[in-house]
Write a protein that holds these residues in place. Structure first.
Motif, PDB file in Angstrom:
ATOM      1  N   THR A   1       0.803  -1.223   0.000  1.00 31.49           N
ATOM      2  CA  THR A   1       0.000   0.000   0.000  1.00 31.49           C
ATOM      3  C   THR A   1       0.837   1.275   0.000  1.00 31.49           C
ATOM      4  O   THR A   1       0.317   2.358   0.242  1.00 31.49           O
ATOM      5  CB  THR A   1      -0.917   0.000   1.230  1.00 31.49           C
ATOM      6  OG1 THR A   1      -0.104  -0.154   2.394  1.00 31.49           O
ATOM      7  CG2 THR A   1      -1.934  -1.126   1.157  1.00 31.49           C
ATOM      8  N   SER A   2       2.099   1.175  -0.294  1.00 30.01           N
ATOM      9  CA  SER A   2       2.993   2.334  -0.182  1.00 30.01           C
ATOM     10  C   SER A   2       2.620   3.475  -1.125  1.00 30.01           C
ATOM     11  O   SER A   2       2.974   4.622  -0.868  1.00 30.01           O
ATOM     12  CB  SER A   2       4.448   1.915  -0.422  1.00 30.01           C
ATOM     13  OG  SER A   2       4.597   1.414  -1.741  1.00 30.01           O
ATOM     14  N   ARG A   3       1.892   3.203  -2.198  1.00 23.21           N
ATOM     15  CA  ARG A   3       1.499   4.255  -3.144  1.00 23.21           C
ATOM     16  C   ARG A   3       0.126   4.831  -2.840  1.00 23.21           C
ATOM     17  O   ARG A   3      -0.320   5.754  -3.503  1.00 23.21           O
ATOM     18  CB  ARG A   3       1.498   3.706  -4.576  1.00 23.21           C
ATOM     19  CG  ARG A   3       2.825   3.147  -5.053  1.00 23.21           C
ATOM     20  CD  ARG A   3       2.744   2.526  -6.462  1.00 23.21           C
ATOM     21  NE  ARG A   3       1.525   1.816  -6.792  1.00 23.21           N
ATOM     22  CZ  ARG A   3       1.261   0.536  -6.514  1.00 23.21           C
ATOM     23  NH1 ARG A   3       2.154  -0.191  -5.880  1.00 23.21           N
ATOM     24  NH2 ARG A   3       0.119  -0.031  -6.865  1.00 23.21           N
ATOM     25  N   ALA A   4      -0.551   4.304  -1.837  1.00 21.64           N
ATOM     26  CA  ALA A   4      -1.934   4.696  -1.557  1.00 21.64           C
ATOM     27  C   ALA A   4      -2.003   6.021  -0.800  1.00 21.64           C
ATOM     28  O   ALA A   4      -1.206   6.282   0.104  1.00 21.64           O
ATOM     29  CB  ALA A   4      -2.620   3.607  -0.746  1.00 21.64           C
TER      30      ALA A   4
ATOM     31  N   THR B   1      -5.484   7.187  -0.248  1.00 20.63           N
ATOM     32  CA  THR B   1      -6.829   7.106   0.311  1.00 20.63           C
ATOM     33  C   THR B   1      -7.075   5.670   0.766  1.00 20.63           C
ATOM     34  O   THR B   1      -6.385   4.738   0.333  1.00 20.63           O
ATOM     35  CB  THR B   1      -7.910   7.471  -0.734  1.00 20.63           C
ATOM     36  OG1 THR B   1      -7.925   6.472  -1.758  1.00 20.63           O
ATOM     37  CG2 THR B   1      -7.659   8.860  -1.337  1.00 20.63           C
ATOM     38  N   GLU B   2      -8.083   5.498   1.616  1.00 21.16           N
ATOM     39  CA  GLU B   2      -8.425   4.153   2.067  1.00 21.16           C
ATOM     40  C   GLU B   2      -8.831   3.275   0.890  1.00 21.16           C
ATOM     41  O   GLU B   2      -8.482   2.092   0.852  1.00 21.16           O
ATOM     42  CB  GLU B   2      -9.562   4.218   3.089  1.00 21.16           C
ATOM     43  CG  GLU B   2      -9.145   4.824   4.402  1.00 21.16           C
ATOM     44  CD  GLU B   2     -10.309   5.149   5.312  1.00 21.16           C
ATOM     45  OE1 GLU B   2     -11.472   4.876   4.955  1.00 21.16           O
ATOM     46  OE2 GLU B   2     -10.059   5.695   6.396  1.00 21.16           O
ATOM     47  N   GLU B   3      -9.558   3.845  -0.065  1.00 24.07           N
ATOM     48  CA  GLU B   3      -9.995   3.064  -1.224  1.00 24.07           C
ATOM     49  C   GLU B   3      -8.798   2.587  -2.045  1.00 24.07           C
ATOM     50  O   GLU B   3      -8.757   1.433  -2.476  1.00 24.07           O
ATOM     51  CB  GLU B   3     -10.945   3.882  -2.110  1.00 24.07           C
ATOM     52  CG  GLU B   3     -12.285   4.179  -1.480  1.00 24.07           C
ATOM     53  CD  GLU B   3     -12.265   5.409  -0.561  1.00 24.07           C
ATOM     54  OE1 GLU B   3     -11.221   6.100  -0.450  1.00 24.07           O
ATOM     55  OE2 GLU B   3     -13.304   5.670   0.066  1.00 24.07           O
ATOM     56  N   GLU B   4      -7.815   3.467  -2.249  1.00 18.31           N
ATOM     57  CA  GLU B   4      -6.603   3.062  -2.971  1.00 18.31           C
ATOM     58  C   GLU B   4      -5.857   1.982  -2.196  1.00 18.31           C
ATOM     59  O   GLU B   4      -5.387   1.003  -2.779  1.00 18.31           O
ATOM     60  CB  GLU B   4      -5.676   4.261  -3.184  1.00 18.31           C
ATOM     61  CG  GLU B   4      -6.149   5.282  -4.180  1.00 18.31           C
ATOM     62  CD  GLU B   4      -5.263   6.511  -4.243  1.00 18.31           C
ATOM     63  OE1 GLU B   4      -5.574   7.375  -5.077  1.00 18.31           O
ATOM     64  OE2 GLU B   4      -4.284   6.630  -3.475  1.00 18.31           O
TER      65      GLU B   4
ATOM     66  N   GLN C   1      -5.045  -1.754  -3.469  1.00 17.16           N
ATOM     67  CA  GLN C   1      -3.678  -2.253  -3.564  1.00 17.16           C
ATOM     68  C   GLN C   1      -3.466  -3.466  -2.660  1.00 17.16           C
ATOM     69  O   GLN C   1      -2.767  -4.408  -3.035  1.00 17.16           O
ATOM     70  CB  GLN C   1      -2.694  -1.137  -3.220  1.00 17.16           C
ATOM     71  CG  GLN C   1      -2.624  -0.049  -4.282  1.00 17.16           C
ATOM     72  CD  GLN C   1      -1.827   1.163  -3.875  1.00 17.16           C
ATOM     73  OE1 GLN C   1      -1.086   1.136  -2.893  1.00 17.16           O
ATOM     74  NE2 GLN C   1      -1.967   2.235  -4.632  1.00 17.16           N
ATOM     75  N   GLY C   2      -4.089  -3.460  -1.491  1.00 16.75           N
ATOM     76  CA  GLY C   2      -4.001  -4.612  -0.606  1.00 16.75           C
ATOM     77  C   GLY C   2      -4.692  -5.823  -1.219  1.00 16.75           C
ATOM     78  O   GLY C   2      -4.191  -6.941  -1.138  1.00 16.75           O
ATOM     79  N   ALA C   3      -5.850  -5.587  -1.828  1.00 17.69           N
ATOM     80  CA  ALA C   3      -6.616  -6.687  -2.438  1.00 17.69           C
ATOM     81  C   ALA C   3      -5.826  -7.374  -3.546  1.00 17.69           C
ATOM     82  O   ALA C   3      -6.029  -8.556  -3.826  1.00 17.69           O
ATOM     83  CB  ALA C   3      -7.947  -6.183  -2.957  1.00 17.69           C
ATOM     84  N   GLU C   4      -4.914  -6.645  -4.197  1.00 15.89           N
ATOM     85  CA  GLU C   4      -4.075  -7.255  -5.238  1.00 15.89           C
ATOM     86  C   GLU C   4      -3.204  -8.367  -4.671  1.00 15.89           C
ATOM     87  O   GLU C   4      -2.838  -9.285  -5.393  1.00 15.89           O
ATOM     88  CB  GLU C   4      -3.207  -6.177  -5.910  1.00 15.89           C
ATOM     89  CG  GLU C   4      -4.009  -5.201  -6.756  1.00 15.89           C
ATOM     90  CD  GLU C   4      -3.161  -4.047  -7.303  1.00 15.89           C
ATOM     91  OE1 GLU C   4      -1.914  -4.096  -7.180  1.00 15.89           O
ATOM     92  OE2 GLU C   4      -3.758  -3.113  -7.834  1.00 15.89           O
TER      93      GLU C   4
END
Length: 187
Positions: free
Chosen positions: A170-173, A175-178, A182-185
């Protein structure tokens, strides 16, 4: 918050005006902790997927400890001569962040979003520690202990989001949605 929080009395050795400043800082920490324990329970109830049980069971001890932290902060506010405002309306009116935005989702998606939540809470707590250090070592000590626990909880979350090479998913996120996406990937 523009209201005067200067108490009529405070603990020995602290000026009333300084105690009022500290009470203001602690009120925001109380709101952050109350919001965090509700957010953690929301994640606990709405996590799904193959990592469900591990995340579901990891979250409850965090909820319990964060509730204890909120109680400690509220009691410190009272000891300083202030009023610990713990109602939902006050929390929503005074908080400086938006509500948690992820509903029912994969465990790793929730952990991605939760990582950003912890970052915000930890950053706010570090700022509060700086203010407390100028006014009261007892309050500073209380907050430092909470910082250690919250950073450990974030480490538990991040352990699910980190690759073997040390990259945080999640280093590029921003917002929570981003972060959730990214986590879901990973999941």
């Amino acid at each position: 918050m523009t209201q005067d929080l200067t108490p009529e009395y405070t603990v020995p050795g602290i000026e009333r005006e300084a105690a009022g400043r500290l009470i203001g800082v602690l009120r925001l920490r109380l709101h952050a902790l109350n919001d965090l324990h509700l957010t953690l329970k929301h994640v606990h109830w709405n996590v799904i997927g193959p990592h469900f049980i591990g995340v579901h069971e990891m979250i409850d001890p965090q909820v319990d400890r964060v509730r204890e932290m909120a109680d400690d902060v509220a009691e410190r506010i009272a000891a300083l001569g202030g009023v610990a405002q713990g109602t939902p309306g006050t929390l929503v009116a005074e908080r400086t962040w938006d509500d948690y935005s992820i509903g029912r989702a994969d465990a790793i998606a929730h952990l991605g979003a939760l990582d950003l939540v912890y970052t915000g809470v930890v950053e706010g707590l570090r700022a509060a520690i700086k203010t407390a250090a100028e006014i009261d070592t007892a309050t500073e000590d209380l907050l430092i202990g909470q910082l250690r626990d919250l950073e450990q909880f974030q480490w538990f979350v991040r352990a699910h989001l980190e690759s073997a090479g040390g990259t945080l998913a999640t280093s590029r996120a921003h917002t929570e949605e981003e972060a959730a996406a990214q986590g879901a990937e990973l999941g």
